[in-house]
Write a protein that holds these residues in place. Sequence first.
Motif, PDB file in Angstrom:
ATOM      1  N   LYS A  76       0.636  -1.235  -0.024  1.00 56.76           N
ATOM      2  CA  LYS A  76       0.054   0.022   0.035  1.00 56.76           C
ATOM      3  C   LYS A  76       1.018   1.349  -0.046  1.00 56.76           C
ATOM      4  N   PHE A  77       1.909   1.085   0.848  1.00 54.07           N
ATOM      5  CA  PHE A  77       2.967   2.275   0.663  1.00 54.07           C
ATOM      6  C   PHE A  77       3.369   2.740  -0.463  1.00 54.07           C
ATOM      7  N   TYR A  78       3.905   1.576  -1.233  1.00 57.23           N
ATOM      8  CA  TYR A  78       4.446   1.611  -2.413  1.00 57.23           C
ATOM      9  C   TYR A  78       3.294   2.194  -3.564  1.00 57.23           C
ATOM     10  N   HIS A  79       2.391   1.587  -3.412  1.00 57.30           N
ATOM     11  CA  HIS A  79       1.157   1.920  -4.309  1.00 57.30           C
ATOM     12  C   HIS A  79       0.982   3.732  -4.158  1.00 57.30           C
ATOM     13  N   LEU A  80       0.759   4.122  -2.761  1.00 55.40           N
ATOM     14  CA  LEU A  80       0.358   5.563  -2.671  1.00 55.40           C
ATOM     15  C   LEU A  80       1.573   6.345  -3.175  1.00 55.40           C
ATOM     16  N   VAL A  81       2.765   5.861  -3.082  1.00 59.59           N
ATOM     17  CA  VAL A  81       4.097   6.897  -3.377  1.00 59.59           C
ATOM     18  C   VAL A  81       4.057   6.678  -5.084  1.00 59.59           C
ATOM     19  N   LYS A  82       3.732   5.560  -5.621  1.00 57.76           N
ATOM     20  CA  LYS A  82       3.614   5.892  -6.936  1.00 57.76           C
ATOM     21  C   LYS A  82       2.453   6.654  -7.477  1.00 57.76           C
ATOM     22  N   GLU A  83       1.399   6.666  -6.859  1.00 55.58           N
ATOM     23  CA  GLU A  83       0.346   7.490  -7.210  1.00 55.58           C
ATOM     24  C   GLU A  83       0.692   9.021  -6.952  1.00 55.58           C
ATOM     25  N   PHE A  84       1.547   9.312  -6.004  1.00 61.20           N
ATOM     26  CA  PHE A  84       1.839  10.599  -5.866  1.00 61.20           C
ATOM     27  C   PHE A  84       2.600  11.253  -6.931  1.00 61.20           C
ATOM     28  N   LEU A  85       3.668  10.287  -7.265  1.00 57.02           N
ATOM     29  CA  LEU A  85       4.554  10.596  -8.406  1.00 57.02           C
ATOM     30  C   LEU A  85       3.884  10.586  -9.889  1.00 57.02           C
ATOM     31  N   THR A  86       2.959   9.684  -9.936  1.00 56.90           N
ATOM     32  CA  THR A  86       2.254   9.570 -11.209  1.00 56.90           C
ATOM     33  C   THR A  86       1.343  10.886 -11.347  1.00 56.90           C
ATOM     34  N   ARG A  87       0.923  11.395 -10.389  1.00 50.69           N
ATOM     35  CA  ARG A  87      -0.067  12.438 -10.290  1.00 50.69           C
ATOM     36  C   ARG A  87       0.787  13.816 -10.680  1.00 50.69           C
ATOM     37  N   THR A  88       2.004  13.802  -9.783  1.00 50.94           N
ATOM     38  CA  THR A  88       2.500  15.281 -10.024  1.00 50.94           C
ATOM     39  C   THR A  88       3.941  15.060 -10.979  1.00 50.94           C
ATOM     40  N   ALA A  89       4.780  14.433 -10.469  1.00 49.08           N
ATOM     41  CA  ALA A  89       5.989  14.345 -11.390  1.00 49.08           C
ATOM     42  C   ALA A  89       5.907  13.607 -12.646  1.00 49.08           C
ATOM     43  N   GLU A  90       5.036  12.966 -12.938  1.00 51.76           N
ATOM     44  CA  GLU A  90       4.744  12.438 -14.223  1.00 51.76           C
ATOM     45  C   GLU A  90       3.533  13.198 -14.900  1.00 51.76           C
ATOM     46  N   GLY A  91       2.334  13.461 -14.294  1.00 49.70           N
ATOM     47  CA  GLY A  91       1.059  13.866 -14.634  1.00 49.70           C
ATOM     48  C   GLY A  91       1.257  15.265 -14.829  1.00 49.70           C
ATOM     49  N   VAL A  92       1.703  16.149 -13.978  1.00 50.95           N
ATOM     50  CA  VAL A  92       1.870  17.632 -14.270  1.00 50.95           C
ATOM     51  C   VAL A  92       3.095  17.949 -15.026  1.00 50.95           C
ATOM     52  N   LEU A  93       4.224  17.423 -14.238  1.00 45.08           N
ATOM     53  CA  LEU A  93       5.461  18.294 -14.635  1.00 45.08           C
ATOM     54  C   LEU A  93       6.251  17.433 -15.942  1.00 45.08           C
ATOM     55  N   GLY A  94       5.688  16.210 -15.970  1.00 43.98           N
ATOM     56  CA  GLY A  94       6.505  15.288 -17.139  1.00 43.98           C
ATOM     57  C   GLY A  94       7.806  14.922 -17.045  1.00 43.98           C
ATOM     58  N   ILE A  95       8.559  14.742 -15.860  1.00 43.36           N
ATOM     59  CA  ILE A  95       9.647  14.536 -15.557  1.00 43.36           C
ATOM     60  C   ILE A  95       9.978  12.918 -15.116  1.00 43.36           C
ATOM     61  N   MET A  96       8.812  12.518 -15.087  1.00 46.63           N
ATOM     62  CA  MET A  96       9.019  10.845 -14.885  1.00 46.63           C
ATOM     63  C   MET A  96       7.899  10.137 -15.746  1.00 46.63           C
ATOM     64  N   ASP A  97       8.111   8.986 -15.990  1.00 48.19           N
ATOM     65  CA  ASP A  97       7.417   8.187 -16.789  1.00 48.19           C
ATOM     66  C   ASP A  97       7.350   6.668 -16.326  1.00 48.19           C
ATOM     67  N   PHE A  98       6.427   6.360 -15.973  1.00 49.08           N
ATOM     68  CA  PHE A  98       5.951   4.969 -15.276  1.00 49.08           C
ATOM     69  C   PHE A  98       5.500   4.006 -16.410  1.00 49.08           C
ATOM     70  N   ASN A  99       5.543   4.401 -17.568  1.00 47.96           N
ATOM     71  CA  ASN A  99       4.914   3.510 -18.264  1.00 47.96           C
ATOM     72  C   ASN A  99       6.188   2.918 -19.372  1.00 47.96           C
ATOM     73  N   THR A 100       7.320   3.382 -19.398  1.00 45.19           N
ATOM     74  CA  THR A 100       8.426   2.808 -20.106  1.00 45.19           C
ATOM     75  C   THR A 100       8.774   1.483 -19.181  1.00 45.19           C
ATOM     76  N   LYS A 101       9.067   0.475 -20.006  1.00 43.84           N
ATOM     77  CA  LYS A 101       9.493  -0.481 -19.459  1.00 43.84           C
ATOM     78  C   LYS A 101      11.147  -0.446 -19.190  1.00 43.84           C
ATOM     79  N   GLU A 102      11.453  -0.712 -18.029  1.00 42.29           N
ATOM     80  CA  GLU A 102      12.781  -0.600 -17.556  1.00 42.29           C
ATOM     81  C   GLU A 102      13.990  -1.407 -18.541  1.00 42.29           C
ATOM     82  N   SER A 103      13.908  -2.713 -18.189  1.00 50.69           N
ATOM     83  CA  SER A 103      14.525  -3.545 -19.098  1.00 50.69           C
ATOM     84  C   SER A 103      14.143  -4.036 -20.171  1.00 50.69           C
TER      85      SER A 103
END
Length: 471
Positions: free
Chosen positions: A386-413
């Motif tokens: 749950k912790f990780y889920h909420l961390v991811k949600e925060f970053l998805t909404r702010t860093a990714e969703g608004v600022l566009g400085i992260m991308d959780f959709n790209t596959k890492e390896s």
Amino acid sequence: MLTVYNTLTKRKEEFKPIVPSNVKMYMCGPTVYNYFHIGNGRSFVSADIIRRYFEYKGYNVKFVMNLTDIDDKIIKKAGEEKVETNKVTQKYIDAFMEDIAKLKVKKADIYPKATEHIEEIIKMIKTLEEKGLAYNVNGNVFYNVKMFNGYGKLSGKNIEDLESGARIEINEEKNSPLDFALWKKAKEGEPQWESPWGNGRPGWHIECSAMSCKHLGETFDIHAGGNDLIFPHHENEIAQSEGANDKPFVNYWLHFGFLNINDEKMSKSLGNFFTARDILKVYPAEAIRLLFTQTNYGGPLNFSEELLQSAKKGLEKLDNLKSKIDEAMKVEDSNQGVEFGFDKFYAAFEKAMDDDFNTPQAVAVVFDFVRECNKTIAETEKPGYKFYHLVKEFLTRTAEGVLGIMDFNTKESSGASLEKDLIEFLITLRLDAKKNKNYALADKIRNELNALGVELQDSKEKTTYKKIEAN
RNA sequence: GGCGCUGUAGCCAAGUGGUUUAAGGCGAAGGUCUGCAAAACCUUUAUUCGUGGGUCCGAAUCCCACCGGCGCCUCCA
């Protein structure tokens, strides 16, 4: 309360949309005769973040960006390449769409083209002519600047100063050197349309007035563009739209600072530019956007390899946490999570963005958040799904969703599976070597992989890897 | 000449009257962890905000002067 700096009033003002929870926003887009440079890219990204933040806040945004597909530069380019102008414009419209997508800029709702709005343009010029705000000289129609009360209110200029400025070319057909073309008489071999004043083509400024009116209405909320458009372009738009409609044109004018090279404006005419597509070949969009977001949108920003590198390094901190989240969410149990004050980070992020889109402050909140998360992860046995889920949600909404400085959709390896299998095989070999205290071999494997661009990271439970730039 | 922006640590940069004895990123130094690394975390890195005056109980933040950088006034994001 969301405040924005309004060029028209030179003040920060509370943002109040015309229709509650709706934002109508227009931005001056590219003239499609070339690839756009990274300085133009900064404006597109700035507008994108503003638009995304409105959406984050729950506004229903209608975002319109025009494409100028008829003008002198396009005609010149077509002449050089001995092709039709629409060949040129189509090529660079396609390129624009590709580059904008690579920069992670969200698509506008509409991209109106000047050549597809000739009817609206002519109609508006006719209205201006009927009102005595425009005059026709031998098929050239000019705006009569002196007849518009309030000319100069956006740029803080007055007509007398401008006239004595004397940098404007003398044109005998104009009443005043400040008057500008609404309709240009056709020249042989150039694209042209029929009009009440004879064949010709629209001037530059009129398309934005006509198209914004058609797609957003006579008065709308936000008009954005680079600082260099304040005068004359936006000033002229006001004269046209308010002159024709007798209504306020735009409530909030937003302008973007330049991207500089060695403290000089990046521009095509100076030749000191890098195209966005070339920069994007070397740096990920997120790094470019992080660099942009670390300074306020309205001020200048020096552009250099060094700053891009430092942004890229900063990005790694975000990506490392992202990898940690992805890994952990595969194994952690659900419904459990340590206490963590997410609310205060959301509040801080919103407070920053509410203050005229203070992205440097917002980015600082993201980095503070990342540090706190890393700390929690390091100090807690099992932070929980749950912790990780909420961390991811925060970053998805702010860093990714608004600022566009992260991308959780790209596959890492995302490497080929053979490559992946080989790396994992080498990791297993190395773990065996480590167990046998054969550190020479273990280090050799790690160093060799590193040289090939694969960085190993040991933790207590396992060894993970990520791709880096090969040295 | 007119209008506007700007000067904060080694670099980038937020903050524009008291909660700031100045955020955040990069860099540098030391430490924890590690076989060693990497990552992560902790500590240190601006008694000070271009310079000189002034206002105020209090200023990086307001006022004045001076010095420097940039932009627009012509196409330009």
